[in-house]
Design an enzyme around this catalytic site. Sequence first.
Site, PDB file in Angstrom:
ATOM      1  N   PRO A  41      -4.705   3.530  -8.044  1.00 50.52           N
ATOM      2  CA  PRO A  41      -6.076   2.984  -8.143  1.00 50.52           C
ATOM      3  C   PRO A  41      -6.138   1.716  -8.996  1.00 50.52           C
ATOM      4  O   PRO A  41      -7.111   0.978  -8.939  1.00 50.52           O
ATOM      5  CB  PRO A  41      -6.853   4.123  -8.802  1.00 50.52           C
ATOM      6  CG  PRO A  41      -6.055   5.343  -8.567  1.00 50.52           C
ATOM      7  CD  PRO A  41      -4.619   4.888  -8.581  1.00 50.52           C
ATOM      8  N   GLU A 101      -0.845  12.619 -12.825  1.00 54.43           N
ATOM      9  CA  GLU A 101      -1.746  11.617 -13.432  1.00 54.43           C
ATOM     10  C   GLU A 101      -1.281  10.203 -13.120  1.00 54.43           C
ATOM     11  O   GLU A 101      -1.966   9.232 -13.433  1.00 54.43           O
ATOM     12  CB  GLU A 101      -1.815  11.828 -14.956  1.00 54.43           C
ATOM     13  CG  GLU A 101      -2.370  13.179 -15.373  1.00 54.43           C
ATOM     14  CD  GLU A 101      -3.696  13.483 -14.663  1.00 54.43           C
ATOM     15  OE1 GLU A 101      -3.756  14.528 -13.985  1.00 54.43           O
ATOM     16  OE2 GLU A 101      -4.618  12.636 -14.745  1.00 54.43           O
ATOM     17  N   ARG A 122       1.610  -2.926  12.278  1.00 56.15           N
ATOM     18  CA  ARG A 122       0.908  -3.493  13.436  1.00 56.15           C
ATOM     19  C   ARG A 122       1.167  -4.988  13.599  1.00 56.15           C
ATOM     20  O   ARG A 122       0.942  -5.550  14.670  1.00 56.15           O
ATOM     21  CB  ARG A 122      -0.599  -3.234  13.329  1.00 56.15           C
ATOM     22  CG  ARG A 122      -0.979  -1.750  13.382  1.00 56.15           C
ATOM     23  CD  ARG A 122      -2.470  -1.566  13.109  1.00 56.15           C
ATOM     24  NE  ARG A 122      -3.282  -2.235  14.116  1.00 56.15           N
ATOM     25  CZ  ARG A 122      -3.535  -1.729  15.341  1.00 56.15           C
ATOM     26  NH1 ARG A 122      -3.022  -0.551  15.665  1.00 56.15           N
ATOM     27  NH2 ARG A 122      -4.281  -2.391  16.209  1.00 56.15           N
ATOM     28  N   ASP A 148      -7.743  -7.787  16.370  1.00 50.76           N
ATOM     29  CA  ASP A 148      -8.106  -6.709  15.456  1.00 50.76           C
ATOM     30  C   ASP A 148      -9.237  -7.169  14.540  1.00 50.76           C
ATOM     31  O   ASP A 148      -9.264  -8.322  14.114  1.00 50.76           O
ATOM     32  CB  ASP A 148      -6.906  -6.369  14.538  1.00 50.76           C
ATOM     33  CG  ASP A 148      -6.166  -5.125  15.037  1.00 50.76           C
ATOM     34  OD1 ASP A 148      -5.118  -4.791  14.463  1.00 50.76           O
ATOM     35  OD2 ASP A 148      -6.650  -4.546  16.013  1.00 50.76           O
TER      36      ASP A 148
HETATM   37  C1  4FV Z   1      -4.599   5.739  -4.992  1.00 50.27           C
HETATM   38  C2  4FV Z   1      -5.652   4.944  -4.503  1.00 50.27           C
HETATM   39  C3  4FV Z   1      -4.738   6.999  -5.724  1.00 50.27           C
HETATM   40  C4  4FV Z   1      -3.902   8.511  -8.476  1.00 50.27           C
HETATM   41  C5  4FV Z   1      -3.152   9.535  -9.241  1.00 50.27           C
HETATM   42  C6  4FV Z   1      -2.269   9.408  -7.035  1.00 50.27           C
HETATM   43  C7  4FV Z   1      -3.617   8.753  -7.037  1.00 50.27           C
HETATM   44  C8  4FV Z   1      -2.177  10.161  -8.302  1.00 50.27           C
HETATM   45  N1  4FV Z   1      -3.447   5.138  -4.688  1.00 50.27           N
HETATM   46  N2  4FV Z   1      -5.078   3.877  -3.884  1.00 50.27           N
HETATM   47  N3  4FV Z   1      -6.969   5.154  -4.589  1.00 50.27           N
HETATM   48  N4  4FV Z   1      -3.592   7.512  -6.257  1.00 50.27           N
HETATM   49  O1  4FV Z   1      -5.837   7.524  -5.864  1.00 50.27           O
HETATM   50  O2  4FV Z   1      -3.761   4.009  -4.014  1.00 50.27           O
HETATM   51  O3  4FV Z   1      -0.903   9.994  -8.826  1.00 50.27           O
END
Ligand code: 4FV
Length: 243
Positions: free
Chosen positions: A89, A116, A153, A168
């Site tokens: 994230p 985490e 793609r 697209d």
């Molecule tokens: C995520 C997202 C995501 C966070 C902790 C995996 C999680 C766990 N990855 N975009 N939104 N990852 O939520 O890419 O490790």
Amino acid sequence: MIFDVVTIFPAMVEAALSVGVVGRAIEKGLLEVKVRDLRDFTTDRHRSVDDQPFGGGPGMVMKVEPIFKALDAIEAARGTKGTVLLTSPQGAVFNQGLAARLSERQHLVLLCGRYEGVDERVRSRVDEEISIGDYVLSGGELPALVVVDAVARFVPGVVGDDQSVAEDSFSRGLLDFPHYTRPAEIGGERVPDVLMSGNHGDIRRWRRRQSLARTLERRPELLDTAALDDEERRILDELRRKA
Ligand code: 4FV
């Protein structure tokens, strides 16, 4: 194009990559995707990939060593380290432009977080961090699959008709036009006559107008960066006057 995906759930990733456009592309050898089980790079008899967080707090953190060993093994096997991507994230939000840019690389390595997240020191060997959106998932596998699918793609031959890739959505920064197929009428709802007209000029103009109208209505901010030609700018001005 080569993808290496590092995960503690290889079966999940392999299942998603065994079907559809990407699955066929792998069968046809247009793509090479190797899914690597992170636990194969552990050294303890419990095959531990996570540990308690320094400083306390809930949950577990992914250990550095197995991930570094996995990256070492990939580099040894491929002869290149590739472009190492971490899905999290905290990354840059993924979009069609980033997908297009990544498709110019020959070798992508995708690290899938769990728990985490990964130990911060893993980032010393990460080239780009990618987020698929502002929400928290239980793992980085789904984001990694989103990246593989969207990037694949762009590889010639992966999508049957390269034309459709060019058309697209977002390739030109607009939302897609409505699509219809048989039956021509259902529940009193008829397919727009223009699509039955066989007049390809009218059909093309109608689709352009629909894309612009839908983008103006749902995602007007996209119009700031969309690559519009003169005809589209004229249509958009007319739509805005009518709005
Ligand atoms: C995520 C997202 C995501 C966070 C902790 C995996 C999680 C766990 N990855 N975009 N939104 N990852 O939520 O890419 O490790």
